[in-house]
Each structure stands twice: as C-alpha cells, then as structure tokens.
Design an enzyme around this catalytic site. Sequence first.
Site, PDB file in Angstrom:
ATOM      1  N   HIS A 127       0.829  -1.197   0.000  1.00 35.12           N
ATOM      2  CA  HIS A 127       0.000   0.000   0.000  1.00 35.12           C
ATOM      3  C   HIS A 127       0.874   1.262   0.000  1.00 35.12           C
ATOM      4  CE1 HIS A 127      -3.610   2.384   1.181  1.00 35.12           C
ATOM      5  NE2 HIS A 127      -2.677   3.165   1.710  1.00 35.12           N
ATOM      6  N   GLU A 128       1.799   1.323   0.950  1.00 31.41           N
ATOM      7  CA  GLU A 128       2.638   2.524   1.050  1.00 31.41           C
ATOM      8  C   GLU A 128       3.558   2.650  -0.161  1.00 31.41           C
ATOM      9  OE1 GLU A 128       1.648   4.614   3.098  1.00 31.41           O
ATOM     10  OE2 GLU A 128       0.462   3.272   4.377  1.00 31.41           O
ATOM     11  N   HIS A 155       1.801   4.553  -2.764  1.00 31.06           N
ATOM     12  CA  HIS A 155       1.943   5.996  -2.520  1.00 31.06           C
ATOM     13  C   HIS A 155       3.341   6.460  -2.940  1.00 31.06           C
ATOM     14  CE1 HIS A 155      -1.798   6.760  -0.430  1.00 31.06           C
ATOM     15  NE2 HIS A 155      -1.559   5.871   0.520  1.00 31.06           N
ATOM     16  N   GLU A 172      -4.508   7.906  -2.918  1.00 28.30           N
ATOM     17  CA  GLU A 172      -5.003   6.635  -2.402  1.00 28.30           C
ATOM     18  C   GLU A 172      -5.330   5.663  -3.543  1.00 28.30           C
ATOM     19  OE1 GLU A 172      -4.537   6.276   0.621  1.00 28.30           O
ATOM     20  OE2 GLU A 172      -5.574   4.420   1.075  1.00 28.30           O
TER      21      GLU A 172
END
Length: 510
Positions: free
Chosen positions: A273-274, A277, A303
């Site tokens: 997830h990160e 980003h 996001e």
Amino acid sequence: MTLDPLSAFDNLKTHGRKLALLGSCSAVLGWDEQTGLPPAAANLRGDQLALLAGLRHEQITQPNYREWLEIALDSPLNRDPESDSAAILRALKRDLDRARKLPQTLVEELARTTSIAQSEWVAARAENHFNRFKPWLEKIFELKRQESACLKEGTDAASPYDPLLDEYEPGLTTQALEPMFSALKAELKPLVDQVAEHCRGKEFERILKRSFPTDRQRVFCEAAAAGVGFDFSAGRLDIAAHPFCSGFGPGDCRITTHYHETSLSDAFYGVLHEVGHGLYEQGLPADAFGTPLGESVSLGVHESQSRLWENLVGRDRGFWTYWLPIARGVFHEAFADVSLDAILSAVNVVEPSLIRIRADESTYNQHIIVRFELERDLIQGDLAVADVPAAWRDKYQALLGVTPSTDAEGCMQDIHWSAGLIGYFPTYTLGNLYAARLFQQAEHDLGDLQTAFSRGDFAGLLGWLRDRIHRHGRRFAPADLIRRAAPSAPTGHKPLIDMLRARYQRIHGI
Ligand code: ZN
C-alpha cells in the site's frame, strides 16, 4: 515600480521552492515524530512544528507574494489554460485564496494542539481511557469548525464539512459524497455478506498467521517493494506504529510499516500500500519541485495509487504466481505447503471486523463510511464528542454486525482525528473507486496484465500510471485527471463492485 510578469513569475517560483523546502522540513520532523521521537520531546516537537507552520503561513500571506501572483495572473503567462504557467498559476491562486482566509493564530494553534494531542491519543489508547483523550478531541473539532467557518466565507458551500473535504479533494462536496457512499453501501452489503458466509469457518488466512520472523518479513517486503518499482536509492522503509508514506521531495520518499511475528499480511500489504503511494511520489517530475506541477493532486488520487498496487495487483493470480516461489524461499517451513490457490483464498478473505487497518478490502469501505458519517455530524454540530464512543458502537453493529468492547479498538483506533485530519477518511474509499476505474482502463490499453505480472513484469503498468497520473502533478483537477486517464471506464462505484465480484468469483468460485 511594478514588476514585469516574467520577473513576477520567477519570484513566485523561487518563493514556491522556499515553501516546498519548509514543508519538507516539517515532513522530516513529522516522520521522526512517528519513527524515533522520545516521549519527553512531545512539547518541544510541538513548538518546532508550530514555528515551521507559522513561518510557512507568513510566507504564503506576505503582500508581495499576492502582488506577484496578480501580475502573473493578469499576463500572457495565464492566457493558454493548457500551458505550464497557467496550470501553476491556477493552483497557486487556489492555495492563496484558502490560506488568506485563515488567521495565523489559528494555524499555529492547530499545529500546536494536534502535535500534543497525538501523544495524548497514544497514551489514552494504551490505557483505553477515552476521557483522557476527550478534551483534546473537543478542542480539535472546535478549531476545525473555526477553520471551516473562515474557509466557507465567500463560497457557496452548503455544509461546514465541505471546506474540510475540499482541502484533501479539491472540488468534492458532502452533497456529492453522500449519494455515492449510499449507493456503494447498498451494493457492497449483499456482496460482503455472501463472500463472508463462504469464508466463515474455513480459516483460509491461517497460513498467514504462522511464524514469520520479522527480519525475513523485512527482506520479503523490501524485495516486493523493489520488484514493483520502488526506488530504494531514493527512499527508505522504516518501522512506525501507524504505516504511512511521506515524500520529502525529489530523491527522498519514506515509507513505514509495522511487523508482527505471527502475521505476514499486516506488514506485507501495508508495505504494498505505502509503496503505491511512494511510486506516485517518486514519479512526480523532479524538475517541477516547488511548483504545483511537482506535487500530488489530491488524497483520493494518492489513495488510488496505493489501493491499486495493494489490492488490484497484490491480491490476484498474476502477482502471486511470481511472488509465491520467492516467499517459499524466504520463509521456508512456513510456506513449504502453501499452494497458489491457498494463498489467493487467504488474501481474499472477507470478514467483518473491528479494526480498519486490518480490514479486508471490501469491508474497509464500511469502516470509512462510519467515520465519514461521524465526523460530518461532529462538524455540523449534530453529534457531541462525548457521544462518539456510543455512536461508534451503534454504527459498527448496524453496518458491520460487530461491536467493539473497548474504545481503544473502537473510536480511538485511528491517528487521524488527533492529527486534525478531518475530511480525510472519505478519500480512502474515493481512492478505491478511482483505482478500479484506472485498472479497468489499464487492462483495456495494455492487454492481459496478469500474464505480465506472473513473469514479474510490473513495469508496463507502472509506466502507464507514470504517463496517465504521476507526471501531471496538479495540472488538472482530480476528477478531470481521472477522466482523462480512464476515458472509457465507467464512473461511480460500478467498476469497483464489478471488479470485486469478478475476483471473488474467480478465486472463491461463488
Ligand atoms: Zn494510503
């Protein structure tokens, strides 16, 4: 003597660079606060951050800045709306208009309050002591109501929640959000119920709860991060209580995670997830640093990048066809008997639960809808902070069918409110909706992505995202950017629902 437009524009760019550097310094201190700050330093850090926030605000509101902007806005530099200069000026005007409405005392008080409130939140959560946190939450919502009232002036915002939403997702309104979330809630519920029923009692995820030494998890997480394209010569992965990504500027993007010895999925999907980003941050044009063209456009779009890599890439067959043999090599006995079908079932479990950051990708949206409704009501004055714990329990029972037995695993589980991030939560679900649209378009444009992923080739998708999203910075409004990037994918909640339904059908056979 009046400046000529080119000199005014140059001054704006020099100034923008200074502002970006001040923002970057705050980000370093913020990262340090989460990864290594001694508890006794909380007040000092609060003062440091308040000073920087004040300096930044002072710079933004100084009279010369406004004059430079007006000269440039009123010149040929602003004539062609497609030009770089016009795109830069548009975004700077928006920022100035917002900043000028906020008194410096309010900006500093928010920075100081939220810094201390974050430490108080950590302590209150550890003690499961809502009344310790309550006065800080009251103070924060009072300050955010003041902020909203200042920002609302001169706009046609229908709800005091709108100016707060608009900070994170320019152009988004409560009125637009409410029907979208209602439709999603209605379509999601039967799907979640069906898949959760199928998964109940089968313990698919048990293979992810074996012993996974944290040093090996770090090796595997870093390999996957690098494998999908995260550049470790321009970034780091560290440990923090709450995972996040912070882009300091060109060449420095920090991501964090939290390892649990008996769970692989928390850290691994947190990292994916990160990384999503981080890929966005690393894909912003470095030569535009200090201008809006070098900045990410909104939290919803940010996001969309993290969700896309975490869920749409990381939970499907292609991804695990490539990474499962590597996982077997890293974890030996824990993964020796794990088949491709078993891992896919395990990472596609749907189960209503209490904790947002550990929720599956479907019920996650229900966690967000609860937070959206509560903070909207708090800002609109329809709910008192003292009533938050009870309202939280009621909504969880109604929507997810579970009730937290403590506030620590209820309304105190997230850092956001203590950090003054009100209007932020809805962008998570908006990101899911955008991600599904983008992925559908990427499949349309690039062909069979699963085959590429199964060879460990993620560069095609990353290149597509660089081209359609990352390189544009704030050139377009978020909704426009997505529309241009995914012209033939349907809008709204349909792509997300269709994609989830299709994947659950493929993997669970229902
Ligand atoms: Zn995120």
